[in-house]
Design an enzyme around this catalytic site. Structure first.
Site, PDB file in Angstrom:
ATOM      1  N   CYS A  50      -0.104  -4.039  -1.566  1.00 57.95           N
ATOM      2  CA  CYS A  50       0.546  -4.015  -0.252  1.00 57.95           C
ATOM      3  C   CYS A  50       1.650  -2.970  -0.192  1.00 57.95           C
ATOM      4  CB  CYS A  50       1.119  -5.390   0.083  1.00 57.95           C
ATOM      5  SG  CYS A  50      -0.143  -6.572   0.572  1.00 57.95           S
ATOM      6  N   ASN A  51       2.149  -2.559  -1.343  1.00 62.28           N
ATOM      7  CA  ASN A  51       3.273  -1.630  -1.361  1.00 62.28           C
ATOM      8  C   ASN A  51       2.910  -0.211  -1.737  1.00 62.28           C
ATOM      9  OD1 ASN A  51       5.017  -3.653  -0.654  1.00 62.28           O
ATOM     10  ND2 ASN A  51       5.524  -4.176  -2.759  1.00 62.28           N
ATOM     11  N   ARG A  52       1.688  -0.006  -2.192  1.00 63.50           N
ATOM     12  CA  ARG A  52       1.293   1.347  -2.570  1.00 63.50           C
ATOM     13  C   ARG A  52      -0.218   1.473  -2.613  1.00 63.50           C
ATOM     14  NH1 ARG A  52       4.161   3.177  -6.553  1.00 63.50           N
ATOM     15  NH2 ARG A  52       5.590   1.390  -6.634  1.00 63.50           N
ATOM     16  N   GLN A 116       4.706  -7.870 -11.846  1.00 61.84           N
ATOM     17  CA  GLN A 116       3.354  -8.030 -11.315  1.00 61.84           C
ATOM     18  C   GLN A 116       2.596  -6.709 -11.264  1.00 61.84           C
ATOM     19  OE1 GLN A 116       2.929  -9.255  -7.243  1.00 61.84           O
ATOM     20  NE2 GLN A 116       0.989 -10.260  -7.622  1.00 61.84           N
ATOM     21  N   GLY A 190      11.659 -13.764   5.615  1.00 54.23           N
ATOM     22  CA  GLY A 190      10.768 -12.983   4.765  1.00 54.23           C
ATOM     23  C   GLY A 190      10.388 -13.784   3.546  1.00 54.23           C
ATOM     24  N   ALA A 191       9.104 -13.768   3.179  1.00 53.26           N
ATOM     25  CA  ALA A 191       8.629 -14.579   2.052  1.00 53.26           C
ATOM     26  C   ALA A 191       8.003 -13.724   0.970  1.00 53.26           C
ATOM     27  CB  ALA A 191       7.620 -15.616   2.543  1.00 53.26           C
TER      28      ALA A 191
END
Length: 465
Positions: A50-52, A116, A190-191
């Site tokens: 999701c981030n890269r 992670q 935010g989770a």
């Protein structure tokens, strides 16, 4: 072949662009096949979280490889390459190795030091190996990256860096709330990774009741249940905001969530005698809109203030130590790479010398049939010994020179001088396991984050997912 990294991350692209570029597991093999089918791309590993979204590739040329990879990414995103240009970053050769190692150690993550991403790199590598797109160069790069990542977590306290941000922010918040958060109602917006750390830290400090809201309601519910908190819909943000004293804002939104209107309405419904409403804005870009900090009864602590505070703290020292490890490991890898580049050339040179000796001995046997078997054997040993001695010092020296910066020119020079043909190395047949736990997962994690919440969410506040 040279290493090339092309990608986009939370640092360079909005959530919408990352979602366009993201490759679903069902499409990974097909996308990897498209990459290595390009003229300049020989090997490829694809990392999609999701981030890269990043492509690690072995390419035969920089410009050609860059064009090939960008074309595949643009096709994946359904957008022209020009539309992605401002969101992509490129790392080549030594810079590519440095980037991959920084990703593996968590230095490039939104929550610095999160573990992670290391598991995600391992999964991406195994997937590429299964698709037969990871060859000798990427095999070595990924194996070393995974080892360096594990070393960073084993030898330093980089895992605590992300927790340090939340802890330091809450310490500042406590200064505005009579020095203690115990019993103070709190809300986390935010989770993702930072949100998860926020709930965990608030719970540990005795704050409560704790409310969690998130644009994805299911994720908010799971996080809240893990800590005995309450999940509320984002639509009820104003009402929830009016009942708390402290807010940890850590969403992936590209626009402010706590707008001037939202906070003003919450303040109007809030008991003025409760003291200030403290907003911790740990998102990039900011979750708290400009102007909110000017409202009476509001204290805003943002990520810029935290960065200044942490620049000389333990988290900075941990990151500096990991950076030192990465720097040394990058140089070691580049040294190996330069030596590995020259080894096939040296082997080809020795093979050429053996071919010349064999041909000359054959001609000698035809010209001097009167030589006995012993005489022919002695001549053969002598000629081979002379050739070996002539080649020994140059080949030893070229290996030494090749291990130095710029050493790849020596292998190229040898190939040019002796007109050597050096075959390309075929891909590896298998990927050795690099984890040491029975279930195949990394043997470390981030403290205070429940098992069902990996350090993951979309940018800017989550880990990788």
């Amino acid at each position: 072949m040279k290493l090339l990294v092309v990608g986009a991350s939370y640092r360079t692209a909005p959530v919408a662009t990352l979602e366009q570029l993201a490759v679903a597991p069902a499409d990974l093999t097909r996308t990897l096949d498209r990459l290595v089918a390009q003229p300049y791309v020989a090997e490829a590993v694809l990392v999609s979280t999701c981030n890269r979204v990043e492509v690690y590739a072995a390419v035969s040329g920089f410009h050609g490889g860059l064009g090939d990879i960008c074309a595949v990414l643009a096709e994946q995103a359904g957008a022209p390459p020009a539309a992605l240009a401002n969101h992509l970053y490129v790392h080549y050769d030594a810079a590519a190795v440095d980037h991959v190692f920084r990703v593996a150690t968590g230095l490039d993550s939104m929550v610095v030091g999160e573990a992670q991403i290391l598991g995600q790199l391992r999964d991406s590598y195994h997937w590429a190996s299964g698709a037969d797109t990871a060859g000798r160069l990427l095999h070595e790069l990924m194996q070393q990256a995974l080892r360096v990542g594990k070393r960073a977590h084993a030898e330093t306290n980089i895992d605590r860096a992300g927790q340090s941000v939340v802890t330091a922010a809450l310490d500042l918040a406590a200064d505005h709330l009579e020095g203690d958060l115990a019993g103070r109602p709190a809300m986390v917006v935010g989770a993702g990774a930072m949100g998860s750390l926020g709930v965990a830290t608030l719970s540990r400090l005795g704050a409560g009741p704790i409310t969690v809201t998130n644009r994805g309601a299911d994720r908010a519910v799971r996080l809240a249940e893990s800590y005995g908190a309450t999940a509320v819909p984002m639509a009820d943000l104003v009402t929830a905001l009016s009942t708390v004293d402290i807010v940890v804002a850590a969403t992936a939104s590209t626009e402010a969530v706590l707008t001037l209107d939202v906070v003003t309405r919450a303040l109007a419904a809030r008991d003025a005698d409760r003291g200030p409403l403290v907003l911790l804005d740990l998102a990039v870009p900011r979750d708290v809109a400009p102007g909110v900090a000017e409202l009476p009864g509001v204290e805003v602590i943002d990520i810029d203030r935290m960065a200044t505070l942490l620049a000389t703290g333990e988290a900075a020292a941990d990151a500096a130590e990991v950076t030192r490890i990465v720097t040394g490991e990058v140089e070691a890898f580049l040294s190996w790479l330069r030596g590995a580049d020259v080894a096939p050339t040296v082997a080809a040179l020795r093979g050429r010398a053996d071919d010349v000796v064999t041909a000359e001995l054959r001609r000698l046997a035809q010209r001097r049939p009167d030589f006995s078997d012993d005489q022919r054997a002695e001549v053969a040993r002598t000629v081979h010994r002379v050739v070996q001695r002539l080649l020994h010092q140059p080949t030893v020296r070229v290996r030494q020179l090749a291990a130095e910066p710029g050493g790849d020119q020596y292998a190229a020079l040898l190939r040019e001088l002796f007109d050597l043909e050096v075959p390309q190395t075929s891909p590896v047949d298998s990927v050795p396991d690099v984890v040491d736990s029975a279930d195949g997962r990394p043997s470390f994690g981030v403290a205070d984050v429940p098992p069902s919440f990996g350090v993951a969410d979309v940018p800017p506040t989550g880990g990788e997912r």
